[in-house]
Design a protein around this motif. Sequence first.
Motif, PDB file in Angstrom:
ATOM      1  N   ARG A  20       0.674  -1.215   0.008  1.00  0.00           N
ATOM      2  CA  ARG A  20       0.029  -0.007   0.047  1.00  0.00           C
ATOM      3  C   ARG A  20       0.890   1.100   0.008  1.00  0.00           C
ATOM      4  O   ARG A  20       0.536   2.152  -0.719  1.00  0.00           O
ATOM      5  CB  ARG A  20      -0.888   0.108   1.193  1.00  0.00           C
ATOM      6  CG  ARG A  20      -1.733   1.339   1.318  1.00  0.00           C
ATOM      7  CD  ARG A  20      -2.676   1.160   2.412  1.00  0.00           C
ATOM      8  NE  ARG A  20      -3.707   2.247   2.687  1.00  0.00           N
ATOM      9  CZ  ARG A  20      -3.743   3.605   2.983  1.00  0.00           C
ATOM     10  NH1 ARG A  20      -2.418   3.489   3.530  1.00  0.00           N
ATOM     11  NH2 ARG A  20      -4.447   4.300   3.093  1.00  0.00           N
ATOM     12  N   GLN A  21       1.927   1.350   1.024  1.00  0.00           N
ATOM     13  CA  GLN A  21       2.483   2.427   0.919  1.00  0.00           C
ATOM     14  C   GLN A  21       3.459   3.039  -0.147  1.00  0.00           C
ATOM     15  O   GLN A  21       3.619   3.999  -0.643  1.00  0.00           O
ATOM     16  CB  GLN A  21       3.454   2.626   2.123  1.00  0.00           C
ATOM     17  CG  GLN A  21       4.031   4.129   2.649  1.00  0.00           C
ATOM     18  CD  GLN A  21       2.868   5.128   2.684  1.00  0.00           C
ATOM     19  OE1 GLN A  21       1.942   5.007   3.622  1.00  0.00           O
ATOM     20  NE2 GLN A  21       3.076   6.142   2.090  1.00  0.00           N
ATOM     21  N   VAL A  47      -6.726   3.375  -3.273  1.00  0.00           N
ATOM     22  CA  VAL A  47      -6.002   2.250  -3.310  1.00  0.00           C
ATOM     23  C   VAL A  47      -6.719   1.295  -2.498  1.00  0.00           C
ATOM     24  O   VAL A  47      -6.728   0.047  -2.675  1.00  0.00           O
ATOM     25  CB  VAL A  47      -4.500   2.568  -2.608  1.00  0.00           C
ATOM     26  CG1 VAL A  47      -3.827   1.350  -2.237  1.00  0.00           C
ATOM     27  CG2 VAL A  47      -3.871   3.425  -3.657  1.00  0.00           C
ATOM     28  N   ASP A  48      -7.275   1.889  -1.337  1.00  0.00           N
ATOM     29  CA  ASP A  48      -7.930   0.970  -0.374  1.00  0.00           C
ATOM     30  C   ASP A  48      -9.262   0.244  -0.781  1.00  0.00           C
ATOM     31  O   ASP A  48      -9.512  -0.948  -0.913  1.00  0.00           O
ATOM     32  CB  ASP A  48      -8.478   1.677   0.753  1.00  0.00           C
ATOM     33  CG  ASP A  48      -7.307   2.262   1.750  1.00  0.00           C
ATOM     34  OD1 ASP A  48      -5.906   1.301   1.413  1.00  0.00           O
ATOM     35  OD2 ASP A  48      -7.237   2.956   2.553  1.00  0.00           O
ATOM     36  N   GLY A  52      -9.517  -3.663  -1.900  1.00  0.00           N
ATOM     37  CA  GLY A  52     -10.348  -4.353  -1.086  1.00  0.00           C
ATOM     38  C   GLY A  52     -11.143  -5.260  -1.880  1.00  0.00           C
ATOM     39  O   GLY A  52     -11.726  -6.176  -1.334  1.00  0.00           O
ATOM     40  N   ASN A  53     -11.041  -5.172  -3.193  1.00  0.00           N
ATOM     41  CA  ASN A  53     -11.593  -6.106  -4.096  1.00  0.00           C
ATOM     42  C   ASN A  53     -10.681  -7.514  -4.036  1.00  0.00           C
ATOM     43  O   ASN A  53      -9.778  -7.470  -4.135  1.00  0.00           O
ATOM     44  CB  ASN A  53     -11.564  -5.724  -5.471  1.00  0.00           C
ATOM     45  CG  ASN A  53     -12.207  -6.603  -6.556  1.00  0.00           C
ATOM     46  OD1 ASN A  53     -12.093  -7.891  -6.423  1.00  0.00           O
ATOM     47  ND2 ASN A  53     -13.233  -5.990  -7.457  1.00  0.00           N
ATOM     48  N   ALA A  54     -11.803  -8.554  -3.740  1.00  0.00           N
ATOM     49  CA  ALA A  54     -10.808  -9.975  -3.575  1.00  0.00           C
ATOM     50  C   ALA A  54     -10.035 -10.217  -4.886  1.00  0.00           C
ATOM     51  O   ALA A  54      -8.992 -10.992  -4.689  1.00  0.00           O
ATOM     52  CB  ALA A  54     -12.021 -10.962  -3.118  1.00  0.00           C
ATOM     53  N   GLU A  55     -10.563  -9.800  -5.856  1.00  0.00           N
ATOM     54  CA  GLU A  55     -10.043 -10.166  -7.134  1.00  0.00           C
ATOM     55  C   GLU A  55      -8.914  -8.972  -7.739  1.00  0.00           C
ATOM     56  O   GLU A  55      -8.411  -8.907  -8.969  1.00  0.00           O
ATOM     57  CB  GLU A  55     -10.879 -10.446  -8.309  1.00  0.00           C
ATOM     58  CG  GLU A  55     -11.804 -11.473  -8.075  1.00  0.00           C
ATOM     59  CD  GLU A  55     -12.517 -11.934  -9.280  1.00  0.00           C
ATOM     60  OE1 GLU A  55     -12.094 -12.327 -10.214  1.00  0.00           O
ATOM     61  OE2 GLU A  55     -13.737 -11.544  -9.173  1.00  0.00           O
ATOM     62  N   TYR A  72      -2.412  -1.314 -11.582  1.00  0.00           N
ATOM     63  CA  TYR A  72      -3.430  -2.179 -10.811  1.00  0.00           C
ATOM     64  C   TYR A  72      -4.796  -2.042 -11.431  1.00  0.00           C
ATOM     65  O   TYR A  72      -5.372  -1.114 -12.127  1.00  0.00           O
ATOM     66  CB  TYR A  72      -3.600  -2.193  -9.227  1.00  0.00           C
ATOM     67  CG  TYR A  72      -3.922  -0.868  -8.762  1.00  0.00           C
ATOM     68  CD1 TYR A  72      -5.388  -0.392  -8.812  1.00  0.00           C
ATOM     69  CD2 TYR A  72      -3.050   0.309  -8.180  1.00  0.00           C
ATOM     70  CE1 TYR A  72      -5.938   0.965  -8.121  1.00  0.00           C
ATOM     71  CE2 TYR A  72      -3.677   1.387  -7.373  1.00  0.00           C
ATOM     72  CZ  TYR A  72      -4.851   1.714  -7.662  1.00  0.00           C
ATOM     73  OH  TYR A  72      -5.438   2.591  -6.985  1.00  0.00           O
ATOM     74  N   GLY A  73      -5.781  -3.056 -10.869  1.00  0.00           N
ATOM     75  CA  GLY A  73      -7.033  -2.979 -11.293  1.00  0.00           C
ATOM     76  C   GLY A  73      -7.704  -4.369 -10.879  1.00  0.00           C
ATOM     77  O   GLY A  73      -7.237  -4.913 -10.092  1.00  0.00           O
ATOM     78  N   ALA A  74      -9.127  -4.225 -11.255  1.00  0.00           N
ATOM     79  CA  ALA A  74      -9.616  -5.605 -10.596  1.00  0.00           C
ATOM     80  C   ALA A  74     -10.824  -5.758 -11.802  1.00  0.00           C
ATOM     81  O   ALA A  74     -11.249  -4.984 -12.633  1.00  0.00           O
ATOM     82  CB  ALA A  74     -10.293  -5.322  -9.334  1.00  0.00           C
ATOM     83  N   PRO A  75     -11.396  -6.945 -12.028  1.00  0.00           N
ATOM     84  CA  PRO A  75     -12.564  -7.480 -12.720  1.00  0.00           C
ATOM     85  C   PRO A  75     -13.581  -6.540 -12.414  1.00  0.00           C
ATOM     86  O   PRO A  75     -13.941  -6.276 -11.103  1.00  0.00           O
ATOM     87  CB  PRO A  75     -12.631  -8.832 -12.688  1.00  0.00           C
ATOM     88  CG  PRO A  75     -11.388  -9.328 -12.058  1.00  0.00           C
ATOM     89  CD  PRO A  75     -10.892  -8.262 -11.335  1.00  0.00           C
ATOM     90  N   ALA A  76     -14.340  -6.116 -13.420  1.00  0.00           N
ATOM     91  CA  ALA A  76     -15.753  -5.094 -13.183  1.00  0.00           C
ATOM     92  C   ALA A  76     -16.683  -6.317 -12.808  1.00  0.00           C
ATOM     93  O   ALA A  76     -16.686  -7.351 -13.048  1.00  0.00           O
ATOM     94  CB  ALA A  76     -16.112  -4.515 -14.412  1.00  0.00           C
TER      95      ALA A  76
END
Length: 183
Positions: A20-21, A47-48, A52-55, A72-76
């Motif tokens: 995170r930092q 960032v949080d 926080g998304n599991a994926e 970074y990213g995550a599935p929609a």
Amino acid sequence: MSAAELEICRFGHDDLPQIRQTIIDLHAAAAGPDRDDDFKKRFPWFVDHWGGNAEFSCVIAYDGDDAVGFAYGAPAVEGREWWRESLDLPPEKSRTFSFSELAVHPEKRKQGVADALSRALLEGRPEGLAVLLVDVKHPRVQALYEGWGFRKVGERQPFPDSPVYAVMLAELPLTESDISVES
């Protein structure tokens, strides 16, 4: 240093406390004087939120012990892809990866780092599409993504105090030739 000399490490949701930092510090360095903008001051919340998304998926590039960039990213959530409202005719592919952030330390730009990070983040994704937002006041950044195979499909202002963004969409997988331009 060239991008080929970098070590790119993958991280997920469970790794967020350790990275995170690093992400926040790299973002501040990349933002330069714009980091004092009220909207950008909320970056740790983003960032949080994403982490926080599991994926959640994140890649960080290291030059030795020094982190020099991240993406970074995550599935929609399928069926809730907000970007679809920008299109009259939606693409046949249905699953979307939301490419949320890319930042490279200013001293490491124009060395292929953004290419390497984007390729590492998007390669092997099971989703058929990737979407991202680019501040419309940054046409060079938009051109960078267009060189990678993204196309502008609309504009969006997701928060009252955020910039207006170009909504950029690409089909996955990106071909090797799609990722070839570095800003």
